[in-house]
Write an enzyme that holds these catalytic residues in place. Structure first.
Site, mmCIF file in Angstrom:
data_model
loop_
_atom_site.group_PDB
_atom_site.id
_atom_site.type_symbol
_atom_site.label_atom_id
_atom_site.label_comp_id
_atom_site.label_asym_id
_atom_site.label_seq_id
_atom_site.Cartn_x
_atom_site.Cartn_y
_atom_site.Cartn_z
ATOM 1 N N ASN A 178 2.124 -2.277 6.319
ATOM 2 C CA ASN A 178 2.487 -1.654 5.046
ATOM 3 C C ASN A 178 3.992 -1.428 5.121
ATOM 4 O OD1 ASN A 178 2.239 -0.242 2.592
ATOM 5 N ND2 ASN A 178 2.051 1.721 3.653
ATOM 6 N N LYS A 223 -0.306 2.370 -4.254
ATOM 7 C CA LYS A 223 -0.812 3.720 -4.529
ATOM 8 C C LYS A 223 -0.531 4.156 -5.966
ATOM 9 C CE LYS A 223 -2.445 5.782 -0.664
ATOM 10 N NZ LYS A 223 -2.896 4.587 0.033
ATOM 11 N N TYR A 239 -6.999 9.094 9.227
ATOM 12 C CA TYR A 239 -6.748 7.687 9.570
ATOM 13 C C TYR A 239 -5.751 7.540 10.709
ATOM 14 C CZ TYR A 239 -3.152 8.785 6.117
ATOM 15 O OH TYR A 239 -2.144 9.397 5.419
ATOM 16 N N ASP A 282 8.399 4.731 2.027
ATOM 17 C CA ASP A 282 8.172 5.505 0.802
ATOM 18 C C ASP A 282 8.355 7.001 1.002
ATOM 19 O OD1 ASP A 282 5.895 5.757 2.351
ATOM 20 O OD2 ASP A 282 4.488 5.077 0.816
ATOM 21 N N GLY A 301 0.802 -1.223 0.000
ATOM 22 C CA GLY A 301 0.000 0.000 0.000
ATOM 23 C C GLY A 301 0.826 1.260 0.000
ATOM 24 N N TRP A 339 -3.637 -0.548 10.161
ATOM 25 C CA TRP A 339 -2.823 -0.367 8.949
ATOM 26 C C TRP A 339 -1.521 0.196 9.492
ATOM 27 C CZ3 TRP A 339 -4.509 1.114 3.487
ATOM 28 C CH2 TRP A 339 -3.429 1.617 2.737
ATOM 29 N N ASP A 356 -7.897 7.623 2.001
ATOM 30 C CA ASP A 356 -6.731 8.283 2.610
ATOM 31 C C ASP A 356 -6.050 9.189 1.580
ATOM 32 O OD1 ASP A 356 -6.107 5.877 1.218
ATOM 33 O OD2 ASP A 356 -4.123 5.812 2.120
ATOM 34 N N ASP A 357 -5.386 10.196 2.090
ATOM 35 C CA ASP A 357 -4.581 11.124 1.267
ATOM 36 C C ASP A 357 -5.357 11.711 0.092
ATOM 37 O OD1 ASP A 357 -2.768 10.263 3.062
ATOM 38 O OD2 ASP A 357 -1.395 9.325 1.655
HETATM 39 C C1 GDL Z 1 0.175 7.076 4.178
HETATM 40 C C2 GDL Z 1 -0.526 6.243 3.172
HETATM 41 C C3 GDL Z 1 0.298 5.049 2.749
HETATM 42 C C4 GDL Z 1 1.792 5.357 2.761
HETATM 43 C C5 GDL Z 1 2.146 5.702 4.166
HETATM 44 C C6 GDL Z 1 3.626 5.970 4.434
HETATM 45 C C7 GDL Z 1 -2.053 5.270 4.848
HETATM 46 C C8 GDL Z 1 -3.450 4.908 5.205
HETATM 47 N N1 GDL Z 1 -1.846 5.844 3.642
HETATM 48 O O1 GDL Z 1 -0.356 8.017 4.640
HETATM 49 O O2 GDL Z 1 -0.132 4.668 1.468
HETATM 50 O O3 GDL Z 1 2.530 4.269 2.326
HETATM 51 O O4 GDL Z 1 1.450 6.862 4.557
HETATM 52 O O5 GDL Z 1 4.108 7.039 3.673
HETATM 53 O O6 GDL Z 1 -1.166 5.053 5.629
#
Ligand code: GDL
Length: 471
Positions: free
Chosen positions: A279, A61, A185, A251, A30, A244, A137-138
Site C-alpha cells: 500500500n 478508503k 491487523y 497518507d 488502499g 498488507w 480495518d479502522d
Molecule cells: C491503515 C489502513 C490503510 C492506511 C494505512 C496507512 C490498513 C489495513 N489500513 O491502518 O488504509 O493507508 O494505515 O495510514 O493498513
C-alpha cells in the site's frame, strides 16, 4: 504476548486441503485520500506486467462507496470505470482484487445488510471480478446490542458474515477467491486486545480456510517484519498471512513521501506469507522505486541488498525526469530520494546532510568548519535541484513533489543563512533572525503551533516544551 489472547472457540468444520496457489505480489490502492486516476492505474498495470507483479487490489478508503456508503450500488458510469480496470487487468493476466469495507456501520445480524453486500458482490461478479476482499480495518471494535446477543464475539460475527458471503458468491461462480482484513491487523493492535480477547485465534478457527488474511506486521507501519513473528501469527491464523505492507504509505503525513527501497523484510519471509502487497504513496508518480524494488525483492535469488535495489530503480526512474532545459543526473535523484527514503530511515546522503547541519548548532571547532563546508556543498546542490525540478515535463510528477521540495528548499535556505550568521557570530547560543523567514508566515499555522506544545525527548517520550506547562 499474543499467546495470552488465545481463547477456546469452535473450529471451522471443513476438511480442506489447500491447493497450491500462486504467490501474490503487487499493489494495494488502499490509502486515505484522493484515489489514483484511471490513467495512472493503466500505467501501473503496464509497469506491473513489465516488472512481474501479478496483483492489483482496489480499495481506496475515500472512494465513498468503498466504506461510507457501501450499501449503495454503483451507477452506470462508476460501473464503467470499474469494468475498464477489470478488463485491463484481465488482458494482462493480472489478478484484480475488489475490496469493500462495510465495518463502519454494518449490523452483523441483519439480513438486510448481508443482502446489500451480496448485491454489491453480484454487481462486481457481473463485471468479471473474481477476487473479493472484505475489510474490517479502522472501524469501531464493538458490536451493537443485537449483534452481541447473536454472536459470541466480534471475530465470530465477522467470520460468520464473510463465510456466508463466500458461500453465496461461490454459488454464483465457483472460482472466486476471498480475502479478509481483520480489525486488529498488526501485532500491536492484537496485543492491545483490539477486537476482543482471542480475536486472532477465533479467526483462525472460524474463518473459512480458503480465505486469506491480511496483516501489516508488528505495527501499522512496520520498519521490520521478522520470520518468527509471522510464524507465531500463522499459529493463530492457521494459514499463512498475506502481507498488507504499509512501508511506503504516506497518507498519515502530508509533508513526506517514501521512495526508498523495499527493506526491513528478510528474503526468507517470502516462504512464510502467501503474498506481499504494497500500500503505497498517495501520489502515484512517487511510487516508481517502491514498486520496482518490491518486484525485485519478490524475484530476488541470493541475498537481498536494498541499497543496490534502490540504485537500480533510480536508474530506471531517471527517464521520467525529462526537463525543459538540461537533464537530471542520477546523483541528484539519489540525493533527493535519500531525503524521502523510508518512514523510520533517511537515506545515507540525507543522514549526512542532517548530521552536518546538526554540527552547525554547536561551537566552532575544526569539525564545525568541515561540517559547514560539506553542508554548504550539499545544500547548494539540493536547493538548485529543487528549483530546477519546476521544469519537469512530467507535470503530475512535479505536482506530487512540489510542496514537499519547496519546504525542503526553504529549510535549507534558512540553515544556510544561519551558517552565514555563525561565520561572524561565535557566541555559544547566538540569537538569529532571518529577514526572509518571518514568524507566522514561516513555520506558522495551527498544526505547527499544536506540535510545538509537546517536544520529543531523546528517549522518544514527549514533554511539554515550555517549563511552565510541565507543572
Ligand atoms: C491503515 C489502513 C490503510 C492506511 C494505512 C496507512 C490498513 C489495513 N489500513 O491502518 O488504509 O493507508 O494505515 O495510514 O493498513
Amino acid at each position: 504476548m499474543l499467546r495470552q489472547l488465545i481463547s477456546d472457540t469452535k473450529t471451522h468444520e471443513t476438511n480442506h486441503m489447500p491447493e497450491q496457489l500462486e504467490f501474490i505480489a503487487g499493489v494495494i490502492e488502499g490509502f486515505y485520500g484522493e484515489p489514483w486516476t484511471q490513467a495512472e492505474r493503466l500505467e501501473l498495470f503496464e509497469r506491473m506486467t513489465h516488472w512481474g507483479l501479478n496483483t492489483y487490489f482496489y480499495g481506496p478508503k475515500d472512494d465513498l462507496k468503498h466504506r461510507a456508503i457501501w450499501r449503495d450500488l454503483y451507477t452506470a458510469s462508476e460501473t464503467e470505470t470499474l469494468s475498464q480496470i477489470i478488463t485491463a487487468c484481465n488482458q494482462r493476466n493480472l489478478r484484480f482484487i475488489y475490496g469493500l469495507g462495510p465495518g463502519l456501520d454494518i449490523r452483523y445480524s441483519e439480513e438486510a445488510d448481508f443482502a446489500f453486500l451480496n448485491r454489491r458482490f453480484e454487481q462486481m461478479l457481473a463485471l468479471g471480478c473474481r477476487n473479493f476482499a472484505v475489510l474490517f480495518d479502522d472501524i469501531p471494535d464493538r458490536m451493537n446490542p443485537n449483534d452481541a446477543q447473536r454472536f459470541s464475539s466480534f471475530a465470530s460475527a465477522q467470520c460468520h458474515l464473510t463465510n456466508a458471503l463466500l458461500q453465496a458468491t461461490r454459488a454464483r461462480c465457483a472460482d472466486v477467491r476471498f480475502f479478509f482484513c481483520p480489525t486488529p491487523y498488526c501485532g500491536r493492535m492484537a496485543e492491545a486486545g483490539l477486537g476482543g480477547v482471542g480475536y486472532l485465534s477465533i479467526l483462525g478457527k472460524e474463518l473459512h480456510p480458503d480465505i486469506e488474511i491480511f496483516w501489516t506486521g508488528q505495527e501499522i507501519i512496520s520498519q521490520e517484519i521478522t520470520v518468527s513473528s509471522i510464524q507465531t501469527l500463522q499459529g493463530y491464523l492457521r494459514r499463512k498471512p498475506l502481507l498488507w505492507d504499509n512501508l511506503h504509505a504516506n497518507d498519515y503525513d502530508v509533508r513526506r513521501f517514501f521512495c526508498g527501497p523495499y527493506s526491513g523484510r528478510p528474503i526468507e519471509l517470502r516462504e512464510h506469507v502467501s503474498g506481499l502487497m504494497l500500500n503505497a504513496n498517495n501520489e502515484f508518480p512517487l511510487n516508481f522505486v517502491p514498486f520496482h524494488t518490491l518486484a525485485a525483492f519478490v524475484k530476488c535469488v541470493g541475498p537481498w541488498d536494498p541499497r543496490a535495489a534502490y540504485l537500480d530503480a533510480i536508474q530506471e526512474w531517471l527517464p521520467s525526469f525529462e526537463m525543459i532545459h538540461g537533464s537530471v543526473t542520477s546523483d541528484e535523484l539519489i540525493l533527493l530520494g535519500d531525503c524521502y527514503y523510508l518512514p523510520l530511515q533517511e537515506g545515507p546522503q540525507a543522514e549526512l546532510l542532517y548530521n552536518n547541519a546538526r554540527i552547525l548548532m554547536g561551537s566552532r571547532t575544526l569539525d564545525w568548519e568541515n561540517a559547514a563546508a560539506e553542508f554548504q556543498r550539499q545544500s547548494t546542490q539540493l536547493k538548485a535541484f529543487c528549483v530546477r525540478l519546476t521544469e519537469l515535463r512530467h507535470r503530475r510528477l512535479f505536482y506530487a513533489l512540489s510542496r514537499r521540495i519547496w519546504e525542503l528548499r526553504e529549510e535549507l535556505d534558512f540553515l544556510e543563512r544561519y551558517l552565514a550568521f555563525r561565520m561572524t557570530h561565535d557566541a555559544p547560543h547566538p540569537e538569529f533572525n532571518s529577514e526572509f523567514h518571518h514568524w507566522g508566515t514561516y513555520r506558522g499555522g495551527i498544526v505547527p503551533r499544536l506540535q510545538r506544545l509537546l517536544a520529543r525527548q531523546p528517549n522518544g517520550a514527549f514533554q511539554p516544551t515550555e517549563p511552565a506547562l510541565r507543572a
